[in-house]
Design a protein around this motif. Structure first.
Motif, PDB file in Angstrom:
ATOM      1  N   ASN A  39       0.857  -1.183   0.000  1.00  0.00           N
ATOM      2  CA  ASN A  39       0.000   0.000   0.000  1.00  0.00           C
ATOM      3  C   ASN A  39       0.900   1.242   0.000  1.00  0.00           C
ATOM      4  O   ASN A  39       1.630   1.481   0.963  1.00  0.00           O
ATOM      5  CB  ASN A  39      -0.901  -0.001   1.227  1.00  0.00           C
ATOM      6  CG  ASN A  39      -1.714  -1.285   1.332  1.00  0.00           C
ATOM      7  OD1 ASN A  39      -2.745  -1.441   0.699  1.00  0.00           O
ATOM      8  ND2 ASN A  39      -1.216  -2.235   2.144  1.00  0.00           N
ATOM      9  N   ARG A  40       0.845   2.002  -1.073  1.00  0.00           N
ATOM     10  CA  ARG A  40       1.749   3.149  -1.218  1.00  0.00           C
ATOM     11  C   ARG A  40       1.003   4.345  -1.803  1.00  0.00           C
ATOM     12  O   ARG A  40       0.189   4.188  -2.719  1.00  0.00           O
ATOM     13  CB  ARG A  40       2.931   2.810  -2.119  1.00  0.00           C
ATOM     14  CG  ARG A  40       3.718   1.596  -1.687  1.00  0.00           C
ATOM     15  CD  ARG A  40       4.958   1.385  -2.566  1.00  0.00           C
ATOM     16  NE  ARG A  40       4.622   1.266  -3.993  1.00  0.00           N
ATOM     17  CZ  ARG A  40       4.229   0.162  -4.576  1.00  0.00           C
ATOM     18  NH1 ARG A  40       4.081  -0.952  -3.855  1.00  0.00           N
ATOM     19  NH2 ARG A  40       3.974   0.127  -5.863  1.00  0.00           N
ATOM     20  N   ARG A  41       1.321   5.511  -1.270  1.00  0.00           N
ATOM     21  CA  ARG A  41       0.762   6.738  -1.834  1.00  0.00           C
ATOM     22  C   ARG A  41       1.833   7.830  -1.749  1.00  0.00           C
ATOM     23  O   ARG A  41       2.417   8.052  -0.688  1.00  0.00           O
ATOM     24  CB  ARG A  41      -0.492   7.181  -1.092  1.00  0.00           C
ATOM     25  CG  ARG A  41      -1.081   8.493  -1.676  1.00  0.00           C
ATOM     26  CD  ARG A  41      -2.434   8.807  -1.077  1.00  0.00           C
ATOM     27  NE  ARG A  41      -2.347   8.982   0.360  1.00  0.00           N
ATOM     28  CZ  ARG A  41      -3.244   8.525   1.225  1.00  0.00           C
ATOM     29  NH1 ARG A  41      -4.280   7.819   0.799  1.00  0.00           N
ATOM     30  NH2 ARG A  41      -3.119   8.750   2.528  1.00  0.00           N
ATOM     31  N   THR A  42       2.087   8.505  -2.861  1.00  0.00           N
ATOM     32  CA  THR A  42       3.041   9.614  -2.884  1.00  0.00           C
ATOM     33  C   THR A  42       2.421  10.785  -3.626  1.00  0.00           C
ATOM     34  O   THR A  42       1.707  10.603  -4.617  1.00  0.00           O
ATOM     35  CB  THR A  42       4.355   9.219  -3.577  1.00  0.00           C
ATOM     36  OG1 THR A  42       4.085   8.887  -4.950  1.00  0.00           O
ATOM     37  CG2 THR A  42       5.017   8.040  -2.891  1.00  0.00           C
ATOM     38  N   THR A  43       2.697  11.989  -3.137  1.00  0.00           N
ATOM     39  CA  THR A  43       2.139  13.190  -3.767  1.00  0.00           C
ATOM     40  C   THR A  43       3.185  14.295  -3.806  1.00  0.00           C
ATOM     41  O   THR A  43       4.100  14.333  -2.974  1.00  0.00           O
ATOM     42  CB  THR A  43       0.905  13.710  -3.007  1.00  0.00           C
ATOM     43  OG1 THR A  43       1.301  14.142  -1.699  1.00  0.00           O
ATOM     44  CG2 THR A  43      -0.171  12.636  -2.883  1.00  0.00           C
ATOM     45  N   HIS A  44       3.042  15.178  -4.773  1.00  0.00           N
ATOM     46  CA  HIS A  44       3.856  16.386  -4.870  1.00  0.00           C
ATOM     47  C   HIS A  44       2.934  17.603  -4.927  1.00  0.00           C
ATOM     48  O   HIS A  44       1.989  17.631  -5.731  1.00  0.00           O
ATOM     49  CB  HIS A  44       4.713  16.378  -6.141  1.00  0.00           C
ATOM     50  CG  HIS A  44       5.757  15.303  -6.170  1.00  0.00           C
ATOM     51  ND1 HIS A  44       5.528  14.062  -6.723  1.00  0.00           N
ATOM     52  CD2 HIS A  44       7.027  15.280  -5.711  1.00  0.00           C
ATOM     53  CE1 HIS A  44       6.617  13.321  -6.610  1.00  0.00           C
ATOM     54  NE2 HIS A  44       7.549  14.041  -6.007  1.00  0.00           N
ATOM     55  N   ARG A  45       3.217  18.578  -4.087  1.00  0.00           N
ATOM     56  CA  ARG A  45       2.506  19.849  -4.134  1.00  0.00           C
ATOM     57  C   ARG A  45       3.550  20.971  -4.119  1.00  0.00           C
ATOM     58  O   ARG A  45       4.605  20.849  -3.481  1.00  0.00           O
ATOM     59  CB  ARG A  45       1.552  19.995  -2.943  1.00  0.00           C
ATOM     60  CG  ARG A  45       0.426  18.972  -2.939  1.00  0.00           C
ATOM     61  CD  ARG A  45      -0.497  19.142  -4.138  1.00  0.00           C
ATOM     62  NE  ARG A  45      -1.586  18.164  -4.144  1.00  0.00           N
ATOM     63  CZ  ARG A  45      -1.529  16.999  -4.786  1.00  0.00           C
ATOM     64  NH1 ARG A  45      -0.421  16.652  -5.461  1.00  0.00           N
ATOM     65  NH2 ARG A  45      -2.559  16.171  -4.752  1.00  0.00           N
ATOM     66  N   VAL A  46       3.241  22.037  -4.817  1.00  0.00           N
ATOM     67  CA  VAL A  46       4.214  23.111  -5.028  1.00  0.00           C
ATOM     68  C   VAL A  46       3.574  24.455  -4.714  1.00  0.00           C
ATOM     69  O   VAL A  46       2.390  24.679  -5.013  1.00  0.00           O
ATOM     70  CB  VAL A  46       4.729  23.111  -6.488  1.00  0.00           C
ATOM     71  CG1 VAL A  46       5.743  24.220  -6.699  1.00  0.00           C
ATOM     72  CG2 VAL A  46       5.348  21.766  -6.835  1.00  0.00           C
TER      73      VAL A  46
END
Length: 453
Positions: A318-325
């Motif tokens: 179970n994996r979740r990755t996010t990018h916010r700028v």
């Protein structure tokens, strides 16, 4: 294989005879020194160049009012001296061309720039109201990924780590600064440039000056370090080529100073990373969540692929990755030693190494860390005489340590010649006892601060 090969540039570099960009032998060169913005956001209302132009040896003073026009596309970094707008502190707002570098630098200090400053935003926070999801991260990396049910896996995990980290901005400072020597001849542009990629320089400069790629010649026989910051051309290359159009046909030499490189040579963006890990009692990861926040410049987007390694380096169902700028009024980030490599690789791994310490309160295993199987993760403090071969300073530190109930505890003691306090932790790794009977961790905190390092 197995053959001792001679490095082609090794002898020249060791002897100090390797010609770098600024060393290129050109006829009758002139020198360039920039004028930089002293505000973070706004516009130029008036610029006074009279005092600078009166200095002996000055050939020209360039501003947005008299600089040659460029065929600027979407890349605002290359729109050098094309308008009065200011996007960050340190941006080029003028330049002086002179017969000596000393005259150019002095004259540049005499240029008076008047601004209409606007409210700026330069602070990155995890709750910044301007955070957005970019189309992709640098290198075509997907912005977000999700596999499995992270929230359910975290709820069921025996061990949960939930923590936020900040990494600072890091700036490129190779031994050779970013340097360009620009020469116009017969309608063609030659650039002796400190670059890691001559073709990207040609591809960027040709359309700016309405040239065919074959009319731009980029020469870089040696590069004195780059860390990736010289992989793409920056604004100083454009400024040197612009100045060479106004130098009466003479080559223009331009080298950024160390101070100027902090705003003009790219840097690794600071990040804020919220990392959550779920694991079994034996340390096997069952869930990974990494939410990365970074900054970019308001005038040009660059997105660090901070969370990319977690997608391939750790086995979890179970994996979740996010990018916010957040787009801020700051200099433009760029490549630095495998973009984002330092800030992105350390986080999940550093917490996974301590997963056993995050056993949930109330668990029967929380009272007995030895049952987790993480012998290297749990260390028991023991009070032992200092070994005879131990260095004197370490023996003194060991005497300051104490053991309370089998758990490592801090011991405060005076430090000679200092006003702080030293906290010492004495511990033993049972499975390494035969090799190393003691292990000491010390942190020095000025002014008596009592924090665990």
């Amino acid at each position: 294989m197995g053959t001792d090969l001679r490095r082609l540039d090794g002898v020249e570099k060791v002897r100090g005879t390797a010609p770098y960009a600024y060393d290129q032998p050109v006829d009758d060169p002139v020198y360039l020194y920039p004028v930089q913005s002293s505000i973070a956001k706004g516009s130029i209302s008036r610029i006074d160049t009279a005092a600078a132009a009166s200095i002996d040896g000055v050939i020209a003073v360039l501003t947005h009012e008299n600089a040659p026009r460029l065929a600027v596309g979407e890349d605002a970094e290359y729109a050098v001296l094309q308008g009065p707008e200011v996007g960050f502190r340190g941006q080029f707002v003028g330049a002086v061309i002179a017969r000596t570098p000393q005259a150019a630098r002095h004259a540049a200090s005499l240029v008076l720039v008047h601004y209409e400053a606007q409210e700026h935003d330069v602070f990155l926070t995890a709750q910044h109201p301007g955070l957005y999801a970019p189309a992709q991260a640098n290198g075509g990396i997907a912005t977000d990924t999700s596999v499995g049910d992270v929230e359910a896996a975290l709820a069921d995990a025996a061990v949960v780590i939930d923590h936020s980290y900040r990494t600072p901005a890091e700036h490129n400072n190779p031994m050779e600064p970013h340097t360009t020597v620009a020469v116009w001849s017969g309608g063609e542009l030659t650039l002796y440039d400190s670059t890691q990629g001559v073709h990207p320089v040609r591809q960027a400069m040709a359309p700016l000056f309405s040239l065919e790629p074959g009319q731009v010649h980029v020469i870089a026989p040696h590069v004195g370090g780059g860390f990736g910051s010289k992989g793409l051309p920056h604004a100083h290359v454009v400024l040197a080529a612009l100045a060479a159009k106004c130098s009466n046909g003479r080559p223009v030499k331009f080298a950024l100073t160390r101070q100027q490189m902090f705003a003009l040579a790219g840097y690794r963006t600071p990040t804020i990373q919220h990392v959550r890990l779920g694991a079994t009692v034996d340390g096997r990861l069952t869930a990974i969540s990494q939410e990365a926040v970074a900054q970019t410049s308001r005038i040009k987007e660059f997105v660090e692929p901070t969370a990319e390694p977690a997608r391939m380096m750790y086995a979890a169902g179970n994996r979740r990755t996010t990018h916010r700028v957040a787009a801020l009024d700051v200099p433009i980030p760029s490549w630095m030693r495998a973009p984002g490599g330092v800030s992105r690789d350390v986080r999940p791994g550093s917490r996974h190494g301590r997963a056993g310490r995050g056993l949930r309160a109330g668990s029967d295993r929380a009272a007995d860390p030895q049952r987790t199987g993480h012998r290297s993760r749990f260390r028991q403090a023991v009070l032992q005489p200092p070994p005879a071969r131990m260095p004197r300073r370490r023996r003194r530190a060991l005497r300051l340590g104490e053991a309370f109930g089998g758990a490592a505890q801090p011991a405060r003691g005076p430090v000679a010649g200092g006003a702080g306090r030293r906290r010492c932790y004495v511990s033993v790794q049972p499975h390494r006892r035969e090799r190393r009977a003691d292990r000491i961790q010390c942190r020095f905190h000025p002014h008596g601060a009592d924090r665990r390092g």
